[in-house]
Design a protein around this motif. Sequence first.
Motif, PDB file in Angstrom:
ATOM      1  N   PRO A 137     -36.842  -2.005  18.252  1.00  0.00           N
ATOM      2  CA  PRO A 137     -36.168  -1.304  17.158  1.00  0.00           C
ATOM      3  C   PRO A 137     -35.454  -0.049  17.610  1.00  0.00           C
ATOM      4  N   GLY A 138     -36.012   0.623  18.643  1.00  0.00           N
ATOM      5  CA  GLY A 138     -35.334   1.819  19.136  1.00  0.00           C
ATOM      6  C   GLY A 138     -34.002   1.492  19.775  1.00  0.00           C
ATOM      7  N   ARG A 139     -33.988   0.365  20.462  1.00  0.00           N
ATOM      8  CA  ARG A 139     -32.728  -0.021  21.101  1.00  0.00           C
ATOM      9  C   ARG A 139     -31.670  -0.364  20.065  1.00  0.00           C
ATOM     10  N   SER A 140     -32.061  -1.096  19.003  1.00  0.00           N
ATOM     11  CA  SER A 140     -31.094  -1.445  17.970  1.00  0.00           C
ATOM     12  C   SER A 140     -30.608  -0.197  17.242  1.00  0.00           C
ATOM     13  N   LEU A 141     -31.517   0.790  17.020  1.00  0.00           N
ATOM     14  CA  LEU A 141     -31.104   2.025  16.361  1.00  0.00           C
ATOM     15  C   LEU A 141     -30.126   2.807  17.215  1.00  0.00           C
ATOM     16  N   SER A 142     -30.396   2.904  18.509  1.00  0.00           N
ATOM     17  CA  SER A 142     -29.459   3.615  19.383  1.00  0.00           C
ATOM     18  C   SER A 142     -28.113   2.901  19.444  1.00  0.00           C
ATOM     19  N   TYR A 143     -28.165   1.588  19.411  1.00  0.00           N
ATOM     20  CA  TYR A 143     -26.899   0.841  19.419  1.00  0.00           C
ATOM     21  C   TYR A 143     -26.090   1.137  18.155  1.00  0.00           C
ATOM     22  N   ARG A 144     -26.762   1.205  16.999  1.00  0.00           N
ATOM     23  CA  ARG A 144     -26.051   1.522  15.769  1.00  0.00           C
ATOM     24  C   ARG A 144     -25.477   2.929  15.802  1.00  0.00           C
ATOM     25  N   VAL A 145     -26.249   3.880  16.370  1.00  0.00           N
ATOM     26  CA  VAL A 145     -25.748   5.261  16.465  1.00  0.00           C
ATOM     27  C   VAL A 145     -24.512   5.326  17.350  1.00  0.00           C
ATOM     28  N   LEU A 146     -24.518   4.602  18.464  1.00  0.00           N
ATOM     29  CA  LEU A 146     -23.354   4.585  19.339  1.00  0.00           C
ATOM     30  C   LEU A 146     -22.142   3.982  18.649  1.00  0.00           C
ATOM     31  N   VAL A 147     -22.373   2.926  17.857  1.00  0.00           N
ATOM     32  CA  VAL A 147     -21.259   2.309  17.134  1.00  0.00           C
ATOM     33  C   VAL A 147     -20.669   3.280  16.125  1.00  0.00           C
TER      34      VAL A 147
END
Length: 226
Positions: A137-147
């Motif tokens: 979940p942390g990886r998906s959250l960081s990916y959303r923040v980068l987007v």
Amino acid sequence: MKRAYRCSLTLLAFLCLLKVCELCSNVRASRAAKFVAEGSSLRLSCEVQHCGLPGWTGGWVFQDLDRVGFTPLTSSERIEKSSYNSTANSTYLFLNIHNVNHTDAGAYKCRISWPGNVTSSGHVTYVNVTAAAVDSPGRSLSYRVLVCLGALMCFPVVLGFVWCLTRDHRPPPPPVPPRPRTSCAARVKPKKELVYAEVALNDSRRQNDHPKQASEPIVYSSLRFS
């Protein structure tokens, strides 16, 4: 001499027949080791070269890591077996296993039984089942923040591009040249002056004989203040 010649021809024919039989009763498969994640699918294949001869049987066999010897695989909800005749001399056998789990780890190969109680097998493929990949979940959250950050950075660029396309590209009008500052005296045209000249012609001969008497002025009008 003739007997030796006949024996050599017979031996040559037997070798040729043996070679043909070997080519027509062969199983081709590559030796490999595969790593499959738990929950995914596994697909294996082998080629049976039978030269169009009927009567052969067989299919896929499996050996568990904790057991000795191969056992035939049967079709089920997870295990699917199929075949395809590529040419009249060869047939491909396929094995599909859906939703792989740890019990599917082991060795797989094709084993064919030919007429005359002859058996041939292909190369073995070793399958190792690994743990299923879990999305962090942390990886998906960081990916959303980068987007989101990338979208915010691109927004001013898009606005500038639209402004450049919509603005007027006509050149500005030429500047008006300044008028020279002149004084009022310079702009007033000079008046023409009237020059009066009096020319008097005197006769020198008569001047000596008759001196000219001063004439009295003639008064046309007079103005008195009381």
